[in-house]
Design a protein around this motif. Structure first.
Motif, PDB file in Angstrom:
ATOM      1  N   ILE A  84      32.355  29.736  47.145  1.00  0.00           N
ATOM      2  CA  ILE A  84      33.936  29.714  47.281  1.00  0.00           C
ATOM      3  C   ILE A  84      34.397  30.753  48.468  1.00  0.00           C
ATOM      4  O   ILE A  84      33.561  31.919  48.526  1.00  0.00           O
ATOM      5  CB  ILE A  84      33.991  30.032  45.751  1.00  0.00           C
ATOM      6  N   SER A  85      35.399  30.878  48.769  1.00  0.00           N
ATOM      7  CA  SER A  85      35.940  31.877  49.316  1.00  0.00           C
ATOM      8  C   SER A  85      36.253  33.096  48.595  1.00  0.00           C
ATOM      9  O   SER A  85      36.757  32.935  47.604  1.00  0.00           O
ATOM     10  CB  SER A  85      37.470  31.610  49.960  1.00  0.00           C
ATOM     11  N   MET A  86      35.871  34.406  49.098  1.00  0.00           N
ATOM     12  CA  MET A  86      35.858  35.610  48.558  1.00  0.00           C
ATOM     13  C   MET A  86      35.831  36.683  49.255  1.00  0.00           C
ATOM     14  O   MET A  86      35.416  36.469  50.591  1.00  0.00           O
ATOM     15  CB  MET A  86      34.780  35.653  47.493  1.00  0.00           C
ATOM     16  N   ARG A  87      36.627  37.656  48.911  1.00  0.00           N
ATOM     17  CA  ARG A  87      36.482  38.912  49.773  1.00  0.00           C
ATOM     18  C   ARG A  87      35.073  39.524  49.909  1.00  0.00           C
ATOM     19  O   ARG A  87      34.277  39.563  49.001  1.00  0.00           O
ATOM     20  CB  ARG A  87      37.644  39.910  49.383  1.00  0.00           C
ATOM     21  N   GLU A  88      34.994  40.565  50.980  1.00  0.00           N
ATOM     22  CA  GLU A  88      33.958  41.133  51.131  1.00  0.00           C
ATOM     23  C   GLU A  88      33.642  42.340  50.023  1.00  0.00           C
ATOM     24  O   GLU A  88      34.616  42.757  49.654  1.00  0.00           O
ATOM     25  CB  GLU A  88      34.232  42.045  52.344  1.00  0.00           C
ATOM     26  N   GLY A  89      32.688  42.043  49.166  1.00  0.00           N
ATOM     27  CA  GLY A  89      32.399  42.863  47.747  1.00  0.00           C
ATOM     28  C   GLY A  89      33.299  42.567  46.874  1.00  0.00           C
ATOM     29  O   GLY A  89      33.745  43.318  45.790  1.00  0.00           O
ATOM     30  N   PHE A 128      49.274  33.624  43.564  1.00  0.00           N
ATOM     31  CA  PHE A 128      50.247  34.143  42.515  1.00  0.00           C
ATOM     32  C   PHE A 128      50.286  35.463  42.217  1.00  0.00           C
ATOM     33  O   PHE A 128      51.446  36.056  41.945  1.00  0.00           O
ATOM     34  CB  PHE A 128      49.849  33.572  41.145  1.00  0.00           C
ATOM     35  N   ALA A 129      49.468  36.554  42.571  1.00  0.00           N
ATOM     36  CA  ALA A 129      49.206  37.772  42.294  1.00  0.00           C
ATOM     37  C   ALA A 129      49.394  38.222  43.657  1.00  0.00           C
ATOM     38  O   ALA A 129      48.668  37.685  44.714  1.00  0.00           O
ATOM     39  CB  ALA A 129      48.103  38.281  41.594  1.00  0.00           C
ATOM     40  N   PRO A 130      50.047  39.566  44.009  1.00  0.00           N
ATOM     41  CA  PRO A 130      50.233  40.051  45.596  1.00  0.00           C
ATOM     42  C   PRO A 130      48.951  40.456  45.898  1.00  0.00           C
ATOM     43  O   PRO A 130      48.159  40.984  45.293  1.00  0.00           O
ATOM     44  CB  PRO A 130      51.304  40.922  45.353  1.00  0.00           C
ATOM     45  N   GLY A 131      48.759  40.705  47.213  1.00  0.00           N
ATOM     46  CA  GLY A 131      47.686  41.312  48.074  1.00  0.00           C
ATOM     47  C   GLY A 131      46.524  40.656  47.904  1.00  0.00           C
ATOM     48  O   GLY A 131      45.360  41.611  48.139  1.00  0.00           O
ATOM     49  N   ILE A 132      46.068  39.542  47.468  1.00  0.00           N
ATOM     50  CA  ILE A 132      44.957  38.812  47.603  1.00  0.00           C
ATOM     51  C   ILE A 132      44.890  37.562  48.750  1.00  0.00           C
ATOM     52  O   ILE A 132      46.006  36.985  48.800  1.00  0.00           O
ATOM     53  CB  ILE A 132      44.679  37.993  46.076  1.00  0.00           C
ATOM     54  N   PRO A 133      43.902  37.589  49.364  1.00  0.00           N
ATOM     55  CA  PRO A 133      43.953  36.681  50.693  1.00  0.00           C
ATOM     56  C   PRO A 133      44.083  35.160  49.913  1.00  0.00           C
ATOM     57  O   PRO A 133      43.677  34.939  48.876  1.00  0.00           O
ATOM     58  CB  PRO A 133      42.428  36.635  51.202  1.00  0.00           C
ATOM     59  N   GLU A 134      44.862  34.275  50.806  1.00  0.00           N
ATOM     60  CA  GLU A 134      44.917  33.137  50.190  1.00  0.00           C
ATOM     61  C   GLU A 134      43.800  32.376  50.256  1.00  0.00           C
ATOM     62  O   GLU A 134      42.822  32.675  51.018  1.00  0.00           O
ATOM     63  CB  GLU A 134      45.862  32.167  51.452  1.00  0.00           C
ATOM     64  N   TRP A 135      43.632  31.382  49.394  1.00  0.00           N
ATOM     65  CA  TRP A 135      42.493  30.592  48.819  1.00  0.00           C
ATOM     66  C   TRP A 135      41.360  31.291  47.934  1.00  0.00           C
ATOM     67  O   TRP A 135      40.128  30.732  47.653  1.00  0.00           O
ATOM     68  CB  TRP A 135      42.049  29.551  49.989  1.00  0.00           C
ATOM     69  N   ILE A 151      27.429  25.710  43.335  1.00  0.00           N
ATOM     70  CA  ILE A 151      28.524  26.533  43.743  1.00  0.00           C
ATOM     71  C   ILE A 151      28.130  27.917  43.286  1.00  0.00           C
ATOM     72  O   ILE A 151      27.470  28.318  42.421  1.00  0.00           O
ATOM     73  CB  ILE A 151      29.712  26.241  42.437  1.00  0.00           C
ATOM     74  N   HIS A 152      28.377  28.761  44.230  1.00  0.00           N
ATOM     75  CA  HIS A 152      28.122  30.299  44.241  1.00  0.00           C
ATOM     76  C   HIS A 152      29.547  30.922  44.116  1.00  0.00           C
ATOM     77  O   HIS A 152      30.237  30.897  45.208  1.00  0.00           O
ATOM     78  CB  HIS A 152      27.324  30.540  45.470  1.00  0.00           C
ATOM     79  N   THR A 153      29.826  31.676  43.314  1.00  0.00           N
ATOM     80  CA  THR A 153      30.972  32.323  42.921  1.00  0.00           C
ATOM     81  C   THR A 153      30.887  33.680  42.094  1.00  0.00           C
ATOM     82  O   THR A 153      29.688  34.071  42.119  1.00  0.00           O
ATOM     83  CB  THR A 153      32.084  31.613  42.274  1.00  0.00           C
ATOM     84  N   VAL A 154      31.758  34.217  41.576  1.00  0.00           N
ATOM     85  CA  VAL A 154      31.516  35.464  40.720  1.00  0.00           C
ATOM     86  C   VAL A 154      32.188  35.135  39.317  1.00  0.00           C
ATOM     87  O   VAL A 154      33.156  34.410  39.302  1.00  0.00           O
ATOM     88  CB  VAL A 154      32.302  36.638  41.490  1.00  0.00           C
ATOM     89  N   GLN A 155      31.770  35.907  38.340  1.00  0.00           N
ATOM     90  CA  GLN A 155      32.501  35.456  36.978  1.00  0.00           C
ATOM     91  C   GLN A 155      33.815  36.328  37.110  1.00  0.00           C
ATOM     92  O   GLN A 155      33.851  37.174  37.495  1.00  0.00           O
ATOM     93  CB  GLN A 155      31.626  36.272  35.991  1.00  0.00           C
ATOM     94  N   PRO A 156      34.629  35.349  36.358  1.00  0.00           N
ATOM     95  CA  PRO A 156      36.278  36.106  36.187  1.00  0.00           C
ATOM     96  C   PRO A 156      36.301  37.035  35.200  1.00  0.00           C
ATOM     97  O   PRO A 156      35.388  36.943  34.249  1.00  0.00           O
ATOM     98  CB  PRO A 156      36.813  34.840  36.101  1.00  0.00           C
ATOM     99  N   ALA A 157      37.236  37.723  35.041  1.00  0.00           N
ATOM    100  CA  ALA A 157      37.520  38.589  34.113  1.00  0.00           C
ATOM    101  C   ALA A 157      38.512  37.934  32.882  1.00  0.00           C
ATOM    102  O   ALA A 157      39.340  36.684  33.432  1.00  0.00           O
ATOM    103  CB  ALA A 157      38.202  39.875  34.325  1.00  0.00           C
TER     104      ALA A 157
END
Ligand code: MBD
Ligand code: FE
Length: 245
Positions: A84-89, A128-135, A151-157
């Motif tokens: 899934i699209s995610m940020r570095e780190g 929906f929250a500011p400062g997070i890249p689109e998608w 699917i490779h992703t990270v666990q949400p909080a």
């Protein structure tokens, strides 16, 4: 239905002999929900679970759950085995999720779509929250010939309903808590089958038993394994009901 909803409200007003102070507070609060842009949040948290229930009780396949206010269609396509699209780190425990999409008769559904969206490790949603890249943490996966996906992703909080808006005021006034358990949202679709909207949850979450949105079902709680490298893996597939002809 409008008539019946109003009659139910009149019955409550009579039962509690609503005062003008209470009536004026209700008006101000409802206007505030609109000004805060929180009607989608209010309706999805406190009403959608019953709508979901009455619209899916005929199903033989997978249990579903509410969509909630944060779905965006057409998230980036990542194939049958993708990240899934995610940020570095990107924060959160890495999660590898494998499964297959089948029909109620057991047939594998090739080319089925698994649209996944979820909060980050701060409980925030991109778009929906500011400062997070689109998608960010939004993707579309398409099953292969065998109906399988990885699917490779990270666990949400866990997610907290905003406490500074009108929904937060209702929660505070009623003495409720504002939490939803950590969850992954999905829409699973295949030609000739009913669209499945669901959420997956994690075992041991403090709010699995008292979700503010009343959307947890035992069949939707995952059983992830902790791997030696610190990541988690889980196998969970979907069974879709054929459309009634
Ligand atoms: C969410 O993330 C959610 O899924 C629902 C149903 C309501 C509010 C926030
Ligand atoms: Fe959510």
């Amino acid at each position: 239905m409008a008539r019946e909803v109003l009659d139910a409200i009149y019955a409550t007003v009579r039962k509690h002999k609503m005062t003008y102070d209470e009536f004026n507070a209700l008006k101000a609060w409802m206007i505030g929900v609109g000004e805060d842009g929180e009607w989608p949040l209010f309706l999805d948290v406190w009403l959608e679970h019953v709508v979901e229930e009455v619209n899916t009780e005929h199903r033989e396949g997978n249990k579903g759950a509410i969509e909630g206010p944060y779905y965006v269609p057409n998230a980036p396509e990542q194939g049958a085995d993708g990240t899934i699209s995610m940020r570095e780190g990107e924060g959160g425990t890495p999660l590898t999720w494998t499964g297959a999409v089948t029909s109620t008769d057991g047939t594998a559904l090739a080319g089925a779509k698994v649209e996944l969206w979820h909060a980050d490790s701060d409980g925030l949603y991109s778009q929906f929250a500011p400062g997070i890249p689109e998608w960010n943490l939004r993707g579309t996966f398409t099953t292969g010939e065998d109906g399988a996906f990885a699917i490779h992703t990270v666990q949400p909080a866990p997610y907290q309903i905003p406490t500074d808006g009108s929904c937060g005021k209702l929660i505070a006034a009623a003495g409720w808590h504002a939490w939803r358990p950590a969850h992954l949202h999905v829409k699973v679709s295949a030609p000739g089958h009913e669209l499945l909207t669901a959420q997956l949850y994690f075992p041991g979450d403090a709010h699995n038993d008292d979700d503010i949105a009343s959307a947890v079902k035992p069949e939707l709680i995952l059983d992830p394994k902790q791997e030696s490298d610190g990541s988690a893996s889980v196998d969970y597939g979907f069974v879709l009901d054929p459309e009634k002809g």
